[in-house]
Design a protein around this motif. Structure first.
Motif: not given
Length: 419
Positions: A17-24, A171-178
């Motif tokens: 899910f962490h990496e999925l945030g980056h990907l999305i 946002m692409a980087i922050f999305a992982g922890p988010m």
């Protein structure tokens, strides 16, 4: 074996899910994502969908999304190279063949005069069949380079990470922890939906089969109106009276399905932390509703986020020793202990780990997401990005120090639990 499976599933889910945030969010920004990987090391499984290759790697200790522009972009096509070109119906280059051109009998072989496959997207050269005529071939934005039979999609400048706005990159980087916080929030909601949310109503929850309440005839759902003539208005009142009266008979006036009943119960004496207290074997009342579950999700996420920050504060001030930190080995041992207490406690443990992963990644440490966000903040202040080589060196040093810390923590875990 069950602990190993639980550990891999939990850790894998957190990384996924962490990496999925980056990907999305990288894809939303139009960044070419070459690979979405769970784990490190050799590939165990690989499949390609669209532009992205999805891989499962041998060591399940992390993951990554490989975005175009973060690493040096493929082979440079220099003047004098002899390459093969496959064209589509619009005369655009769709494949650039660097070697083994004999495997592509339909390709046009040219000697390169000039090439730009990042900005202007063209290749200029002399075709073998027209050696004296210089041709310019437009390159399709999704063309691929073929080398040793392996296809790699080109990355025009507008598809590279560095070409995006500061907000899109952030946002692409922050999305992982988010996504780690979102995952924890959702799991806490699921737990609350199944287990219910504790309330403070003076209503009896689940009755234990060997407790004084069961023996006296109390039932789950009974609403306590008074105890020994004293009115009670909350579950806290009920607990307080029971605890103060070990081995003393108590007269409960309860409402059971609209009927008042008086039942005598004698709390069993038990010593807790050196103090005698009374218990009757009743759990607190719970409420199962979507609204309460969502509220509980917010409360639990906030509570554990706050607790982790408190522990970080103690680490910084020296109240918490580095020897008390745990790495993968310590997490594995704790997972083994929690797994024995039931699936819901295991889910709760996974949620806490997810919040912890999110917070750790947001710390302004080079090589972590927080370190990259720190460089973006500096870029916002100075109005231009920091030199890539300098930033890369800082991240490299940070990564080396993190690996050293991981080794120290892992060795401490091994000594603590196995030696």
């Amino acid at each position: 074996m069950s602990t190993v499976i639980a550990f891999i599933v939990i850790f894998g889910a957190l990384v996924f899910f962490h990496e999925l945030g980056h990907l999305i969010f990288a894809k939303r920004a139009g960044i070419l994502c070459r690979e979405f990987a769970i784990g490190f090391g050799p590939k165990v499984f690989s499949t390609k969908k669209g532009e992205t290759t999805y891989t499962l790697r041998l060591l399940p200790l992390g993951g990554f999304v490989r975005m175009a522009g973060e690493d040096p972009e493929m082979v440079e096509i220099k003047p004098g190279y002899r390459i093969g070109l496959l064209l589509n119906e619009n005369e655009q280059v769709t494949k650039i063949i660097l070697n083994h051109k004999e495997k592509f009998p339909n390709c046009r072989v040219i000697e390169v005069e000039q090439a730009d496959i990042e900005k202007k997207l063209f290749i200029k050269g002399y075709p073998d069949d027209e050696s004296e005529n210089l041709h310019t071939f437009p390159v399709h934005p999704a063309a691929v380079i073929v080398e040793n039979g392996v296809e790699t999609q080109i990355a025009p400048l507008d598809r590279q990470f560095s070409s995006k706005t500061l907000g899109q990159r952030t946002m692409a980087i922050f999305a992982g922890p988010m996504m780690n916080f979102i995952l924890a929030f959702v799991v806490f909601i699921v737990i609350a939906l199944f287990q219910g949310v504790p309330t403070n109503d003076p209503k009896l929850g689940e009755i234990t089969p060997d407790g004084a309440a069961k023996a006296a005839g109390l039932k789950q759902g009974d609403v306590v109106q008074s105890i020994n003539g004293s009115e009670v208005t909350s579950w806290s009142d009920v607990v307080e009276i029971i605890r103060r009266n070990p081995d003393k008979p108590l007269k409960f006036l309860v409402d059971r399905s609209g009927k008042d009943m008086e039942i005598s119960v004698t709390p069993i004496e038990k010593t807790i932390e050196g103090k005698k207290t009374g218990i009757i074997g009743v759990y607190s009342p719970v409420e199962k509703s979507p609204v309460q579950a969502i509220s509980s999700g917010f409360q639990q996420t906030y509570f554990w986020t706050k607790q982790i920050f408190v522990m970080l504060g103690k680490l910084v001030t020296g109240q918490f020793s580095i020897n008390m930190l745990s790495g993968p080995v310590g997490i594995y041992v704790s997972t083994d202990t929690v797994a024995k207490s039931g699936i819901f406690n295991l889910l709760r443990w996974g949620s806490i780990l997810s919040i912890n992963l999110g917070i750790m990644n947001l710390l302004p440490i080079p090589a972590l997401d927080g370190g990259r966000l720190m460089f973006f903040a500096v870029e916002a202040l100075r109005g231009k990005p920091i030199d890539k080589q300098k930033e890369g060196m800082v991240h490299f040093i940070g990564f080396a120090l993190l690996m050293l810390l991981m080794l120290v923590v892992t060795w401490n875990d091994i000594q603590r639990f196995f030696l």
